[in-house]
Design an enzyme around this catalytic site. Structure first.
Site, PDB file in Angstrom:
ATOM      1  N   TYR A  73      10.074 -33.917  12.676  1.00 27.13           N
ATOM      2  CA  TYR A  73      11.042 -33.251  13.554  1.00 27.13           C
ATOM      3  C   TYR A  73      11.089 -33.956  14.905  1.00 27.13           C
ATOM      4  CZ  TYR A  73      10.836 -29.192  10.405  1.00 27.13           C
ATOM      5  OH  TYR A  73      10.899 -28.362   9.313  1.00 27.13           O
ATOM      6  N   ASP A  87      12.090 -19.914  21.565  1.00 28.58           N
ATOM      7  CA  ASP A  87      13.075 -20.962  21.826  1.00 28.58           C
ATOM      8  C   ASP A  87      14.029 -20.457  22.907  1.00 28.58           C
ATOM      9  OD1 ASP A  87      15.242 -19.459  20.641  1.00 28.58           O
ATOM     10  OD2 ASP A  87      14.565 -20.123  18.662  1.00 28.58           O
TER      11      ASP A  87
END
Length: 306
Positions: A73, A87
């Site tokens: 990622y 997030d």
């Protein structure tokens, strides 16, 4: 009288765009390939982009057998805040103006390389007592989660022009939550952290360079779309192959185990294998098991009909 239409089958590699759910991508592929049998491996959150492996037709049966062991990622770590979702789409819980230096951030990241324990976030698809954690979280319910062992094989940290933001490149085991990794790094630095962007650049040996967008898929004609389908065998390319003579191939397809002594193979018990015909054409996934009469290969999933 026209011949019956053959259902498309294979692997489609999609570069998922931000804002779409993984199910949105499945819906678009269903429409483009005119089939309902479409699935995927490895869900990506709506804010995430990158490699999504889509399974079409009989290939959809492969989902439970596909290895989810390693992914890469690229993410943006934003320091100086925490949120309820870990997030930047979530509600901000805390902020801090005391940001660490790049060297301090790099040192903190190094401490997360290796096998570590990670507590799954409440905003995840994991289920507790039959209920998804994310559904409970949206109701304001938080439940205790057990820490799970994951492995970070490598973790690089690159500063950006924004003092709070760092680009992380993470090579990790399946089951790793990058949001939680960002939050944990921020917590270790004392300032808090959250994930601002996420892109999956590799999974199952497939990279972004092999993917297409759904827009590109929709602009193709039917023949071009079918040409982009990869054979289901590519999902198991890391497994050893065993080729069966026609006699044993027929037995295998009828559900009979094939004793290794008969075909002169010597795979260890528990080994997954690609079962091929005499021409090395893949047709099933098998597993080595012990029986009273000895070690044999049992077919666990048939992928190609005759």
């Amino acid at each position: 009288m026209s011949a019956p239409q053959v259902e498309p089958s294979g692997i489609l590699l999609i570069n998922k765009h931000a804002g779409a759910t993984s199910h949105d991508i499945v819906y678009k592929v269903r429409r483009a390939l005119h089939t309902k049998r479409v699935g995927h491996t490895g869900t990506l959150d709506p804010m995430a982009t990158g490699v999504l492996v889509v399974l079409v037709g009989r290939a959809a049966k492969a989902c439970e057998y596909v290895s989810h062991d390693r992914k890469v990622y690229r993410a943006t770590l934003r320091l100086g805040l925490t949120t309820d979702t870990e997030d930047t789409t979530g509600t901000v819980l805390t902020t801090s103006e005391a940001l660490p230096t790049p060297d301090q951030v790099a040192e903190a990241c190094r401490r997360f390389v290796g096998k570590i324990a990670q507590i799954p976030p409440m905003y995840s698809a994991l289920k507790v007592d039959g209920q998804k954690l994310c559904d409970l979280a949206r109701k304001g319910v938080e439940v205790e989660r057990q820490a799970r062992e994951i492995e970070i094989f490598s973790l690089s940290c690159q500063p950006t022009d924004v003092a709070s933001d760092y680009i992380l490149t993470v090579d990790c085991s399946g089951g790793t939550y990058i949001r939680t990794l960002c939050a944990d790094i921020g917590a270790s630095l004392g300032c808090g952290g959250a994930m601002a962007t996420l892109q999956r650049v590799q999974t199952g040996g497939f990279g972004l360079d092999a993917c297409m967008t759904t827009t590109e898929l929709e602009e193709m004609d039917d023949a071009q779309r079918l040409e982009r389908l990869l054979p289901v065998e590519v999902l198991f390319s890391d497994l050893p192959a065993v080729s069966l003579p026609d006699f044993y191939k027929r037995l295998c397809r009828n559900g009979c185990e094939i004793y290794q002594s008969k075909i002169h193979s010597h795979f260890a018990t528990g080994t997954r294998v690609r079962i091929c015909d005499a021409q090395d054409h893949f047709f099933a996934l098998g597993e080595v098991r012990d029986y009273e009469s000895g070690s044999a290969i049992a077919m666990i999933k048939l992928f190609e009909l005759e």
